[in-house]
Write a protein that holds these residues in place. Structure first.
Motif, PDB file in Angstrom:
ATOM      1  N   ARG A  67      -7.261  -3.624   2.438  1.00  0.00           N
ATOM      2  CA  ARG A  67      -5.915  -3.828   1.942  1.00  0.00           C
ATOM      3  C   ARG A  67      -4.923  -3.975   3.101  1.00  0.00           C
ATOM      4  NH1 ARG A  67      -2.616  -2.641  -2.676  1.00  0.00           N
ATOM      5  NH2 ARG A  67      -4.502  -3.061  -3.841  1.00  0.00           N
ATOM      6  N   PRO A  90      -3.314  -6.604 -10.388  1.00  0.00           N
ATOM      7  CA  PRO A  90      -4.758  -6.772 -10.315  1.00  0.00           C
ATOM      8  C   PRO A  90      -5.310  -7.829 -11.275  1.00  0.00           C
ATOM      9  CG  PRO A  90      -4.165  -4.611 -11.195  1.00  0.00           C
ATOM     10  CD  PRO A  90      -2.919  -5.251 -10.764  1.00  0.00           C
ATOM     11  N   HIS A  98      -9.133   0.635   1.653  1.00  0.00           N
ATOM     12  CA  HIS A  98      -7.794   0.711   2.239  1.00  0.00           C
ATOM     13  C   HIS A  98      -7.701  -0.174   3.485  1.00  0.00           C
ATOM     14  CE1 HIS A  98      -3.921   2.236   3.353  1.00  0.00           C
ATOM     15  NE2 HIS A  98      -4.384   2.531   4.557  1.00  0.00           N
ATOM     16  N   SER A 101       0.844  -1.176   0.000  1.00  0.00           N
ATOM     17  CA  SER A 101       0.000   0.000   0.000  1.00  0.00           C
ATOM     18  C   SER A 101       0.883   1.229   0.000  1.00  0.00           C
ATOM     19  CB  SER A 101      -0.911   0.018   1.224  1.00  0.00           C
ATOM     20  OG  SER A 101      -1.596   1.246   1.266  1.00  0.00           O
ATOM     21  N   GLY A 102       0.498   2.200  -0.802  1.00  0.00           N
ATOM     22  CA  GLY A 102       1.218   3.463  -0.798  1.00  0.00           C
ATOM     23  C   GLY A 102       0.811   4.323   0.384  1.00  0.00           C
ATOM     24  N   ALA A 103      -0.197   3.881   1.101  1.00  0.00           N
ATOM     25  CA  ALA A 103      -0.686   4.672   2.229  1.00  0.00           C
ATOM     26  C   ALA A 103      -0.614   3.846   3.504  1.00  0.00           C
ATOM     27  CB  ALA A 103      -2.116   5.132   1.968  1.00  0.00           C
ATOM     28  N   LEU A 119     -13.239   4.527  -0.400  1.00  0.00           N
ATOM     29  CA  LEU A 119     -11.781   4.453  -0.504  1.00  0.00           C
ATOM     30  C   LEU A 119     -11.174   3.989   0.810  1.00  0.00           C
ATOM     31  CD1 LEU A 119     -10.946   7.748  -2.467  1.00  0.00           C
ATOM     32  CD2 LEU A 119     -10.786   5.408  -3.316  1.00  0.00           C
ATOM     33  N   HIS A 163       4.803   2.100  -7.718  1.00  0.00           N
ATOM     34  CA  HIS A 163       5.188   2.315  -9.129  1.00  0.00           C
ATOM     35  C   HIS A 163       3.956   2.706  -9.886  1.00  0.00           C
ATOM     36  CE1 HIS A 163       8.990   1.009  -8.370  1.00  0.00           C
ATOM     37  NE2 HIS A 163       8.860  -0.282  -8.516  1.00  0.00           N
ATOM     38  N   GLY A 164       3.969   3.257 -10.932  1.00  0.00           N
ATOM     39  CA  GLY A 164       2.740   3.488 -11.661  1.00  0.00           C
ATOM     40  C   GLY A 164       1.775   4.407 -10.937  1.00  0.00           C
ATOM     41  N   ASN A 165       2.168   4.878  -9.784  1.00  0.00           N
ATOM     42  CA  ASN A 165       1.293   5.759  -9.042  1.00  0.00           C
ATOM     43  C   ASN A 165       1.823   7.166  -9.218  1.00  0.00           C
ATOM     44  OD1 ASN A 165      -0.172   7.107  -7.201  1.00  0.00           O
ATOM     45  ND2 ASN A 165       0.838   6.193  -5.427  1.00  0.00           N
ATOM     46  N   ASP A 166       1.319   7.854 -10.217  1.00  0.00           N
ATOM     47  CA  ASP A 166       1.891   9.177 -10.467  1.00  0.00           C
ATOM     48  C   ASP A 166       0.889  10.148 -10.977  1.00  0.00           C
ATOM     49  OD1 ASP A 166       3.463   7.495 -13.206  1.00  0.00           O
ATOM     50  OD2 ASP A 166       1.394   8.087 -12.912  1.00  0.00           O
ATOM     51  N   ASP A 215       4.237  -1.197  -4.864  1.00  0.00           N
ATOM     52  CA  ASP A 215       2.923  -0.832  -5.380  1.00  0.00           C
ATOM     53  C   ASP A 215       2.860   0.624  -5.816  1.00  0.00           C
ATOM     54  OD1 ASP A 215       0.081  -2.521  -4.004  1.00  0.00           O
ATOM     55  OD2 ASP A 215       1.588  -3.095  -5.459  1.00  0.00           O
TER      56      ASP A 215
END
Lengths: 353, 462
Positions: free
Chosen positions: B387, B417, B384, B300-302, B380, B459-462, B457
């Motif tokens: 997750r 996913p 989370h 998780s990015g969070a 959301l 990555h691709g989060n931009d 995870d």
């Protein structure tokens, strides 16, 4: 109503768990079920948190009591199946027995039964003849395993009642199930007459009758769904009908692409950030905690939505097969004994088994 | 930030995947593990990566997903490696791939070792047919046979093998031996030459018993089968010196330097239990284990927001929405305008609250916002929380393994996913496989938990 339930599925879909839950689900109202394992993995023992199962039937669990009731019934009714409806009587749970079938031992049993081998049987075993016979001729092995299960299905006690109301088999995976069940074809080249031949005939009669239902366990993922579709086709071609599809480990769709579109369009992003902030998760301003949360949260939502879309597509493919389906939710903490009872109740709630 | 994250983190050494596949001394990589953990995908992804890093690779897969096989151009069962198109060959590497046809492999052994007439006699033998098509262990045996052939041809720098989907991961080590040992075993010898055995001192009684037993088995299985077996074994035996010799050779190949085992698992109890058995077994057999590939690990990015806090916040939002709906039904229907209903207080209350106030308390003294935005935010947050629960469960499972086998290097592959069925997907898996856990591309520096690969995870989060 089926009395032999054969549970198969691709590796990793949880067929042992589903078989165990099914055995529990069928063990209500004083009924007695037998849960059979044929692959020597001791998966049942692990699930029920007991020691390794020997080659003998033993009670491993008490079935769940029925819920909509107020009075305890006798543990075993006259017929075991037709429960009296009147008075909403509460009935105690039944019993789940388990058996790990061992092909070698089963062959020795047969030899003993037909040829009274005595100590010669032990000598055969020592030479590796039993290992040879059961392993080298796969059809023989399968007919011994299915034969033992069918014997349990038809076994009656002295008063002529079935000993088990239902037998549930944790069977080999989908890729091998048709071969495994289609014992007639398998032994055809090997035994044209004799006890094994007769045994195969008897087994096929049970397996192709409405007494038997094959259940295929799947996940909402590409490969298991594909294997399920292939498995149904193969089984049908072999004249064995599939009773149901069990979709295991489903997860609720908390958000989908529609929701994401809303967030992307019309600048709802700031609104969401503010809502997060209101919920006590820090400042919604740029650089605030809520603001920093939103990107990772949205990323997770995108992944989730992508999975939801894939799962919907797979679900549609399963529906297209046109068989009754059960759905079992993913148990977040993994399957323990309590989880098994939970799944058993879930199965019962969805449709009569 | 569940409690177990902060406690002892059994930190296993990281598996350096690139070092493994780049090393010219690595000639064979065997991917093993229980069913459904992504062995085939791992093998294929390693193949793509190694080829694009300059090695001449062949991947032997056993039972690939249809679309994956198609995308690699190996959906045809012709039992020879095919060059995979679309692989970047600028580093001088190549990728070949094949799907095992066990019957064909068996037939080829026969054809390669007997003259035409004899080969035909064997191929038509009913016992041979049932053995080559369905014997429990034939697939394992043939996978190892094919591996031996590929290795012997010396056409490739690196052979990557996927192992058959057995009922247990251990089958793949045991089955070839079992097949070999009873084809060469006592019983077969007795069947073939009872007189010889009976001639030995002390074996006479056994021989009497034996003929009775062969008689019994004949009755049980049909005399023809036993005769078929006898003919078959006699033919095979003189042909190439016995199955056991071949099985032993394969076995030594697996123990040889240059072979590396990768145990593949998913962060689930059963898969990791099987992985632990396998690690122990490999050690007992003196087979070189390179490490554990843990597939489908969630991150998780969070991660700084715990499941509990996320859930509490989601509850608070839902409660607010319910209250608002009671107070003002119109607004509950309200649209998506994220307009300035929220005043600056919102932000302030929020940041104060991050310091200590309970989310519910904070939610009480701020102005309401758009219902649908709140609803989405609650969604959301629930997502989370889910997750984070998955994450901590996976970590517990992994830690249990690491506690048992702290010496085993591990690499974790972040969950995707969807399914992987093209080269781009395999490449992405390869990147994740090789991603070192101590990499610094960690975007959330305030995250105390980010010492491991969960952060990929982002990555691709931009």
């Amino acid at each position: 109503m089926s009395r032999l339930h054969v549970v198969s599925g691709k590796g990793g879909t949880g067929k042992t768990t589903v078989a165990a839950a099914l055995a529990l689900a069928l063990a209500t109202e004083g009924r007695r079920t037998l849960l059979v394992e044929v692959e020597g993995r001791q998966g049942i023992a692990q699930l029920f948190e007991t020691e390794a199962l020997p080659y003998e039937e033993r009670k491993i669990a008490v079935g769940p009591a029925s819920e909509d009731a107020s009075r305890w019934g006798s543990p075993r009714t006259e017929s075991g199946r037709d429960s009296p409806r009147g008075g909403g009587g509460r009935r105690a749970g039944g019993e789940v027995h388990a058996l790990a079938i061992d092909a070698e031992r089963a062959l020795l049993d047969y030899l003993q039964m037909f040829y009274k081998l005595g100590s010669a049987g032990r000598a055969l075993k020592k030479l590796g003849a039993i290992d040879f016979a059961t392993t080298i001729a796969p059809g023989l092995r399968d007919v011994l395993l299915t034969g033992k299960a069918c014997e349990a299905v038809r076994r009656k006690d002295k008063s002529g009642k079935f000993v088990y109301d239902a037998v549930v088999m944790d069977a080999p995976p989908t890729g091998r199930i048709t071969r495994f069940l289609n014992v007639n074809d398998e032994v055809a080249g090997l035994a044209k007459i004799g006890p094994i031949h007769n045994q195969a005939q008897a087994v096929m009669r049970v397996l192709k009758s409405p007494e038997t239902a094959v259940h295929l366990v799947t996940l909402l993922e590409e490969m298991p769904v594909q294997e399920t579709a292939d498995g149904v086709e193969e089984l049908r071609a072999a004249g064995i009908s599939v009773g149901s599809i069990v979709i295991n480990m489903t997860r609720p769709a908390l958000l989908d692409n529609g929701d994401l579109d809303i967030i992307a369009a019309r600048g709802a992003r700031t609104g969401v950030a503010k809502a997060l902030s209101q919920a006590g998760l820090g400042g919604a301003r740029r650089g605030g905690l809520a603001d920093r949360l939103i990107d990772p949260l949205l990323e997770q939502a995108r992944e989730h939505a992508e999975r939801v879309e894939l799962e919907r597509a797979e679900h549609a493919e399963l529906t297209a097969i046109g068989l009754p389906t059960y759905e079992l939710e993913l148990l977040p903490e993994g399957v323990d004994l309590a989880g098994l009872y939970h799944l058993a109740r879930d199965l019962r709630k969805q449709r009569p088994i | 930030m569940t409690s177990d994250d902060t406690t002892l983190d059994a930190s296993a050494p990281w598996l350096e995947v690139d070092a493994l596949i780049d090393n010219p001394r690595t000639r064979i990589v065997v991917c093993c593990g229980s069913g459904g953990v992504g062995k085939t995908t791992t093998a294929a992804a390693l193949g793509v990566r190694a080829a694009e890093r300059g090695r001449k690779v062949v991947v032997l897969t056993i039972d690939p997903a249809r679309r994956l096989a198609q995308s690699m151009g190996i959906s045809e069962l012709d039992n020879v490696p095919r060059q995979v198109k679309g692989v970047d060959e600028t580093a001088g590497g190549e990728l070949h791939a094949m799907m095992l046809d066990m019957k064909r492999t068996f037939d080829e052994i026969v054809e390669g070792h007997a003259d035409a007439d004899r080969a035909r006699a064997i191929l038509e033998n009913p016992f041979y047919q049932s053995l080559s098509a369905g014997f429990a262990g034939t697939q394992e045996y043939m996978a190892m046979e094919k591996l031996g052939q590929l290795r012997a041809s010396d056409e490739w720098d690196l052979i990557i093998v996927d192992t058959p989907p057995s009922r247990s991961a251990l089958d793949f080590l045991d089955a070839p031996k079992r097949l070999g040992s009873f084809l060469d075993g006592k019983f077969i010898r007795v069947l073939m030459a009872p007189a010889k055995v009976g001639g030995r001192a002390g074996m006479k009684f056994l021989n009497v018993g034996m003929s009775m037993m062969t008689g019994t088995l004949s009755k049980l299985m049909g005399g023809q089968l036993l005769r078929d077996v006898q003919t078959f074994v006699a033919a095979m035996d003189t042909m190439f010196g016995g199955f056991r010799t071949r099985a032993d050779a394969t076995y030594r190949l697996l123990q040889a330097p240059g072979t590396a085992f990768l145990v593949v698992a998913a962060p689930e109890r059963d898969a990791l239990r099987e992985a632990a058995y396998f690690v122990e077994r490999l050690a007992a057999e003196q087979m070189p284990l390179a490490g554990l590939v843990l597939n489908r690990v969630h991150g998780s990015g969070a991660a700084q927001l715990s499941a509990e806090r996320a859930l509490a916040a989601a509850e608070a939002l839902t409660e607010r929405m319910a209250e608002d709906a009671d107070a003002d039904p119109d607004r509950a229907e309200n649209n998506l305008e994220p307009t300035g209903i929220v005043d600056l207080d919102g932000g302030k209350a929020g940041s104060r609250n991050a310091g200590g106030l309970s989310p519910a308390a904070a939610a009480e003294h701020v102005a309401p916002t758009s219902a649908s935005a709140a609803q989405l935010a609650a969604g959301l947050l629930r997502l989370h929380a889910e997750r984070m629960q998955v994450l901590s469960r996976e970590r517990r499972t992994r830690d249990r393994f690491t506690a048992l086998h702290p010496e085993v290097p591990v690499t974790e592959v972040a969950a995707l996913p969807g399914d992987v069925h093209d080269l781009a997907g395999l490449r992405a898996i390869g990147d994740r496989l090789a991603l070192n856990g101590t990499d610094t591309d960690d975007t959330h520096s305030d995250n105390t938990d980010s010492h491991d690969a969960h952060s990929d995870d982002t990555h691709g989060n931009d």
